[in-house]
Scaffold this motif. Structure first.
Motif, PDB file in Angstrom:
ATOM      1  N   GLY A   4       0.774  -1.234   0.000  1.00 23.93           N
ATOM      2  CA  GLY A   4       0.000   0.000   0.000  1.00 23.93           C
ATOM      3  C   GLY A   4       0.804   1.282   0.000  1.00 23.93           C
ATOM      4  O   GLY A   4       0.256   2.336   0.321  1.00 23.93           O
ATOM      5  N   GLY A  50      -1.810   2.512   3.220  1.00 23.65           N
ATOM      6  CA  GLY A  50      -3.176   2.350   2.729  1.00 23.65           C
ATOM      7  C   GLY A  50      -3.429   2.988   1.382  1.00 23.65           C
ATOM      8  O   GLY A  50      -4.559   3.371   1.081  1.00 23.65           O
ATOM      9  N   VAL A  53      -6.289   1.733  -0.385  1.00 22.21           N
ATOM     10  CA  VAL A  53      -7.549   1.795   0.367  1.00 22.21           C
ATOM     11  C   VAL A  53      -8.181   3.180   0.322  1.00 22.21           C
ATOM     12  O   VAL A  53      -9.401   3.318   0.210  1.00 22.21           O
ATOM     13  CB  VAL A  53      -7.315   1.401   1.847  1.00 22.21           C
ATOM     14  N   ALA A 279      -3.664  -2.217   6.960  1.00 24.47           N
ATOM     15  CA  ALA A 279      -4.096  -0.835   6.737  1.00 24.47           C
ATOM     16  C   ALA A 279      -5.607  -0.711   6.606  1.00 24.47           C
ATOM     17  O   ALA A 279      -6.220   0.202   7.188  1.00 24.47           O
ATOM     18  CB  ALA A 279      -3.409  -0.270   5.495  1.00 24.47           C
ATOM     19  N   GLU A 280      -6.228  -1.602   5.856  1.00 26.16           N
ATOM     20  CA  GLU A 280      -7.668  -1.454   5.641  1.00 26.16           C
ATOM     21  C   GLU A 280      -8.446  -1.642   6.938  1.00 26.16           C
ATOM     22  O   GLU A 280      -9.385  -0.881   7.226  1.00 26.16           O
ATOM     23  CB  GLU A 280      -8.165  -2.434   4.582  1.00 26.16           C
TER      24      GLU A 280
END
Length: 291
Positions: A4, A50, A53, A279-280
């Motif tokens: 990410g 992220g 995301v 991260a999500e």
């Protein structure tokens, strides 16, 4: 593997009332829900998380270089309180309304300071440094960490000079790879991630080591606020496999008892690098605290 890390969508500097510049980077939509990232030790605005995301989640992720690091002008003698004052101005200038904060590793006390000053609606502490100088850790710190904490308490100027003497991009990289669990090394030594991480370190030290040294003194000293007074939701994210000696000695257990609205999330299969491996989960949980 994709962890990410992405190039920032926007880069800039904001002028503070005293004339200093504060450097920042952003990812995600400019009209998204603002989330301020307080990075770990000497990992400047260039290293986000992220990136896979934020767009679909509608998150405007903002990372800020602390004074003396990267693109932010120095502020000798700064404190966690003056940091909150700087960020209050940034929020106004950048129209960051009802923000949340993420504090990773050494960034944790900086994120919690914003909550203590009523500047953010929620916080995620991820693999965070706890208040190591607090009496509750008097008997549980590794000897080397105890020595640093005691040094900051007894002779803060000398401790700051010592940290400056140690601080460099290469020294921080070596520290990360020699104290990390095997699962974390898989992240940090991934070619794409390593390139981004090393660039962030190089950028952080472009003004020299003073910014890093000041950060370390602030993180290892007593915090100028009480955790018991932070009433916004705080998610405490720790991986059971985290081996860093300067994160929380009890993986957030006692800090969770002090914070009135804390949720401790101890992830069995995670380690210190969970900002990038989870991260999500971290961002989605933070969004659920919308008021």
């Amino acid at each position: 593997m994709d962890y990410g890390v992405r190039e920032p969508a926007r880069l800039g500097q904001t002028r503070l009332p005293d004339g200093r510049l504060l450097g920042w980077a952003e990812w995600g939509p400019a009209d998204g829900r603002p989330v301020l990232l307080c990075p770990g030790a000497a990992t400047s605005r260039w290293l986000g998380f992220g990136g896979d995301v934020v767009d679909r989640a509608g998150i405007r992720l903002v990372s800020v270089d602390r004074p003396g690091l990267g693109a932010s002008d120095p502020s000798p003698g700064r404190t966690l309180t003056s940091w909150a004052t700087d960020i209050r101005h940034l929020f106004g200038e950048r129209a960051l309304h009802a923000p949340s904060a993420v504090g990773f590793s050494q960034g944790a006390p900086f994120a919690l300071a914003l909550a203590a000053h009523g500047l953010v609606d929620a916080v995620a502490v991820v693999s965070g440094s706890d208040e190591l100088a607090h009496p509750r850790f008097a008997r549980s710190l590794p000897p080397r960490v105890r020595e640093m904490v005691d040094g900051v308490a007894s002779a803060p100027d000398a401790a700051e000079a010592s940290f400056a003497g140690f601080g460099s991009a290469d020294a921080l990289w070596d520290l990360v790879v020699t104290t990390s669990a095997e699962a974390d090394l898989a992240v940090y030594t991934d070619p794409v991630f390593r390139r981004s991480f090393r660039r962030a370190l190089d950028e952080a030290f472009r003004q020299g080591p003073a910014g890093y040294a000041r950060d370390t003194v602030l993180a290892m000293g007593r915090w100028p606020f009480e955790a018991t007074g932070i009433d916004v939701p705080v998610d405490l994210w720790y991986g059971r496999g985290d081996t860093s000696p300067v994160h929380s000695p009890d993986l957030g257990e006692s800090l969770g008892r002090l914070l009135p609205a804390a949720t401790r999330r101890l992830v069995p299969d995670a380690s210190g690098a969970m900002l990038w491996t989870h991260a999500e989960d971290i961002l989605r949980s933070l969004l659920r605290h919308d008021r």
